[in-house]
Design a protein around this motif. Structure first.
Motif, PDB file in Angstrom:
ATOM      1  N   ILE A 169     -11.140 -32.466  -8.444  1.00 15.03           N
ATOM      2  CA  ILE A 169     -11.834 -31.216  -8.122  1.00 15.03           C
ATOM      3  C   ILE A 169     -13.317 -31.461  -8.336  1.00 15.03           C
ATOM      4  CG2 ILE A 169     -12.162 -28.784  -8.713  1.00 15.03           C
ATOM      5  CD1 ILE A 169      -9.303 -28.732  -9.739  1.00 15.03           C
ATOM      6  N   TYR A 170     -14.125 -31.099  -7.343  1.00 11.62           N
ATOM      7  CA  TYR A 170     -15.557 -31.405  -7.367  1.00 11.62           C
ATOM      8  C   TYR A 170     -16.364 -30.118  -7.307  1.00 11.62           C
ATOM      9  CZ  TYR A 170     -19.797 -34.086  -6.493  1.00 11.62           C
ATOM     10  OH  TYR A 170     -21.043 -34.650  -6.606  1.00 11.62           O
ATOM     11  N   PHE A 171     -17.400 -30.031  -8.154  1.00  9.30           N
ATOM     12  CA  PHE A 171     -18.317 -28.896  -8.162  1.00  9.30           C
ATOM     13  C   PHE A 171     -19.713 -29.399  -7.810  1.00  9.30           C
ATOM     14  CE2 PHE A 171     -15.032 -28.259 -11.326  1.00  9.30           C
ATOM     15  CZ  PHE A 171     -14.646 -26.934 -11.192  1.00  9.30           C
ATOM     16  N   GLY A 172     -20.367 -28.780  -6.822  1.00  8.23           N
ATOM     17  CA  GLY A 172     -21.701 -29.256  -6.480  1.00  8.23           C
ATOM     18  C   GLY A 172     -22.476 -28.331  -5.582  1.00  8.23           C
ATOM     19  N   ASP A 173     -23.742 -28.722  -5.356  1.00  6.46           N
ATOM     20  CA  ASP A 173     -24.616 -27.882  -4.540  1.00  6.46           C
ATOM     21  C   ASP A 173     -25.515 -28.660  -3.596  1.00  6.46           C
ATOM     22  OD1 ASP A 173     -27.830 -27.671  -5.498  1.00  6.46           O
ATOM     23  OD2 ASP A 173     -26.498 -28.739  -6.831  1.00  6.46           O
ATOM     24  N   GLY A 174     -25.805 -29.936  -3.877  1.00  2.00           N
ATOM     25  CA  GLY A 174     -26.906 -30.588  -3.190  1.00  2.00           C
ATOM     26  C   GLY A 174     -26.538 -31.677  -2.220  1.00  2.00           C
ATOM     27  N   SER A 175     -27.596 -32.337  -1.723  1.00  3.67           N
ATOM     28  CA  SER A 175     -27.408 -33.340  -0.671  1.00  3.67           C
ATOM     29  C   SER A 175     -26.635 -34.555  -1.175  1.00  3.67           C
ATOM     30  CB  SER A 175     -28.772 -33.771  -0.114  1.00  3.67           C
ATOM     31  OG  SER A 175     -29.614 -34.252  -1.148  1.00  3.67           O
ATOM     32  N   TRP A 186     -10.327 -30.992  -3.743  1.00  3.34           N
ATOM     33  CA  TRP A 186     -10.799 -29.610  -3.644  1.00  3.34           C
ATOM     34  C   TRP A 186     -12.260 -29.578  -4.035  1.00  3.34           C
ATOM     35  CZ3 TRP A 186      -6.359 -30.908  -6.450  1.00  3.34           C
ATOM     36  CH2 TRP A 186      -5.141 -30.545  -5.842  1.00  3.34           C
ATOM     37  N   VAL A 187     -13.016 -28.697  -3.370  1.00  5.16           N
ATOM     38  CA  VAL A 187     -14.451 -28.621  -3.610  1.00  5.16           C
ATOM     39  C   VAL A 187     -14.862 -27.181  -3.877  1.00  5.16           C
ATOM     40  CG1 VAL A 187     -16.742 -29.096  -2.681  1.00  5.16           C
ATOM     41  CG2 VAL A 187     -14.824 -30.601  -2.078  1.00  5.16           C
ATOM     42  N   PHE A 188     -15.609 -26.982  -4.957  1.00  2.00           N
ATOM     43  CA  PHE A 188     -16.289 -25.724  -5.239  1.00  2.00           C
ATOM     44  C   PHE A 188     -17.762 -25.961  -4.891  1.00  2.00           C
ATOM     45  CE2 PHE A 188     -12.442 -25.273  -7.606  1.00  2.00           C
ATOM     46  CZ  PHE A 188     -12.214 -23.904  -7.751  1.00  2.00           C
ATOM     47  N   ALA A 189     -18.267 -25.230  -3.907  1.00  2.00           N
ATOM     48  CA  ALA A 189     -19.577 -25.577  -3.356  1.00  2.00           C
ATOM     49  C   ALA A 189     -20.478 -24.368  -3.172  1.00  2.00           C
ATOM     50  CB  ALA A 189     -19.399 -26.285  -2.006  1.00  2.00           C
ATOM     51  N   LYS A 190     -21.786 -24.641  -3.252  1.00  2.00           N
ATOM     52  CA  LYS A 190     -22.803 -23.659  -2.909  1.00  2.00           C
ATOM     53  C   LYS A 190     -23.967 -24.392  -2.251  1.00  2.00           C
ATOM     54  CE  LYS A 190     -25.005 -23.705  -7.519  1.00  2.00           C
ATOM     55  NZ  LYS A 190     -25.500 -22.874  -8.640  1.00  2.00           N
ATOM     56  N   SER A 191     -24.913 -23.630  -1.743  1.00  4.55           N
ATOM     57  CA  SER A 191     -26.172 -24.153  -1.217  1.00  4.55           C
ATOM     58  C   SER A 191     -25.943 -25.245  -0.156  1.00  4.55           C
ATOM     59  CB  SER A 191     -27.025 -24.665  -2.386  1.00  4.55           C
ATOM     60  OG  SER A 191     -28.339 -24.928  -1.980  1.00  4.55           O
ATOM     61  N   THR A 192     -26.662 -26.368  -0.283  1.00  7.12           N
ATOM     62  CA  THR A 192     -26.624 -27.431   0.730  1.00  7.12           C
ATOM     63  C   THR A 192     -25.221 -27.980   0.934  1.00  7.12           C
ATOM     64  OG1 THR A 192     -28.904 -28.068   0.239  1.00  7.12           O
ATOM     65  CG2 THR A 192     -27.535 -29.705   1.347  1.00  7.12           C
ATOM     66  N   LEU A 193     -24.478 -28.155  -0.141  1.00  6.27           N
ATOM     67  CA  LEU A 193     -23.119 -28.686  -0.006  1.00  6.27           C
ATOM     68  C   LEU A 193     -22.228 -27.717   0.761  1.00  6.27           C
ATOM     69  CD1 LEU A 193     -20.936 -30.775  -0.592  1.00  6.27           C
ATOM     70  CD2 LEU A 193     -20.588 -29.694  -2.830  1.00  6.27           C
ATOM     71  N   ALA A 194     -22.345 -26.430   0.487  1.00  2.00           N
ATOM     72  CA  ALA A 194     -21.541 -25.438   1.199  1.00  2.00           C
ATOM     73  C   ALA A 194     -21.864 -25.456   2.695  1.00  2.00           C
ATOM     74  CB  ALA A 194     -21.777 -24.054   0.619  1.00  2.00           C
ATOM     75  N   ARG A 195     -23.143 -25.550   3.023  1.00  2.00           N
ATOM     76  CA  ARG A 195     -23.529 -25.597   4.441  1.00  2.00           C
ATOM     77  C   ARG A 195     -22.977 -26.849   5.115  1.00  2.00           C
ATOM     78  NH1 ARG A 195     -28.304 -23.522   2.118  1.00  2.00           N
ATOM     79  NH2 ARG A 195     -29.329 -25.562   2.112  1.00  2.00           N
ATOM     80  N   PHE A 196     -23.004 -27.972   4.406  1.00  2.00           N
ATOM     81  CA  PHE A 196     -22.466 -29.216   4.958  1.00  2.00           C
ATOM     82  C   PHE A 196     -20.968 -29.079   5.235  1.00  2.00           C
ATOM     83  CE2 PHE A 196     -20.410 -33.354   4.285  1.00  2.00           C
ATOM     84  CZ  PHE A 196     -21.097 -34.146   5.197  1.00  2.00           C
ATOM     85  N   LEU A 197     -20.234 -28.483   4.314  1.00  2.00           N
ATOM     86  CA  LEU A 197     -18.799 -28.304   4.494  1.00  2.00           C
ATOM     87  C   LEU A 197     -18.513 -27.370   5.666  1.00  2.00           C
ATOM     88  CD1 LEU A 197     -17.931 -28.011   0.721  1.00  2.00           C
ATOM     89  CD2 LEU A 197     -17.176 -29.847   2.221  1.00  2.00           C
TER      90      LEU A 197
END
Length: 243
Positions: A169-175, A186-197
């Protein structure tokens, strides 16, 4: 070189049913500490920043042009002003009670990460990150010799876990998180990472803070452990990753 906490992570994590990996800057911390330090003490040169934005330079180039020139004490003083997500302590305590290995993976620096975690009573956590030795000297103990794109190869940590049979399980936000997340279940994402997904049409759990994420984990722990939890990430290894 790597620290003892990092070494101790692998015997517990390799082959474990479930492992948690989390970014630090703007994921655990409430601001990007690396950017705060560089922006205040040694702003990124415009030409290097432009090359980075075009994909012609990696984070090592950025750090060598900026972080390498900061003063240690001034950097730590700035970092000491930064708070962490209050829900992170609860996540760590829960993971420890459940016997789930957890590590911090960051393309930032142990100089401020370990200082902040230590201040918060979390100095026992293993940290995979870059190393500030002294002004003018940086080291990449978790770099990938086949790929100079990142200082710390988050993908290599996640990839090694996956190869051992662990679910991640991965948590992140950036490039830099797009590389580590590419090897997660599984990914918990926000910001740049969320947009990439979203751009890659890969499912993820929207992530605003660890309190909400912990609710999801608690309620669905058995399904995460046996691999039936949905939605699972459909990302493939990033085409820029080389091993």
């Amino acid at each position: 070189m790597t620290n003892n906490l990092e070494h101790s992570f692998w015997p517990r994590a390799l082959g474990a049913p479930l492992v948690l990996l989390t970014d630090f800057d703007f994921t655990i911390s409430l601001v990007d500490v690396g950017d705060l330090i560089c922006g205040t003490l040694a702003p990124y040169p415009a030409d290097v920043l432009a090359r980075y934005a075009r994909g012609e330079a990696g984070s090592q180039d950025l750090w060598l042009a900026s972080f390498a020139h900061v003063d240690r004490d001034e950097a730590v003083a700035l970092a000491d002003r930064v708070d962490i997500d209050p829900g992170f302590r609860d996540l760590v305590a829960w993971a420890e009670r459940e016997g789930i290995p957890l590590a911090v993976v960051s393309d930032g620096f142990t100089l401020y990460i370990e200082h902040i975690l230590g201040r918060e009573g979390l100095g026992h956590l293993p940290v995979f990150a870059n190393r500030y030795v002294e002004r003018g000297r940086l080291e990449w103990p978790n770099g990938n010799p086949a790929c100079p794109l990142c200082g710390c190869c988050k993908a290599a940590v996640a990839r090694r876990l996956k190869a051992s049979g662990s679910r991640v399980i991965y948590f992140g936000d950036g490039s830099s998180d797009v590389y580590g997340a590419s090897f997660a279940d599984w990914v918990f994402a926000k910001s740049t990472l969320a947009r990439f997904l979203e751009q890659n049409r890969s499912p993820y759990f929207p992530f605003t803070g660890f309190a909400d994420a912990l609710d999801v984990l608690r309620q669905n722990l058995d399904r995460f452990r046996d691999g039936t939890m949905q939605p699972r990430s459909t990302l493939r290894p990033h085409p820029r990753c080389r091993f």
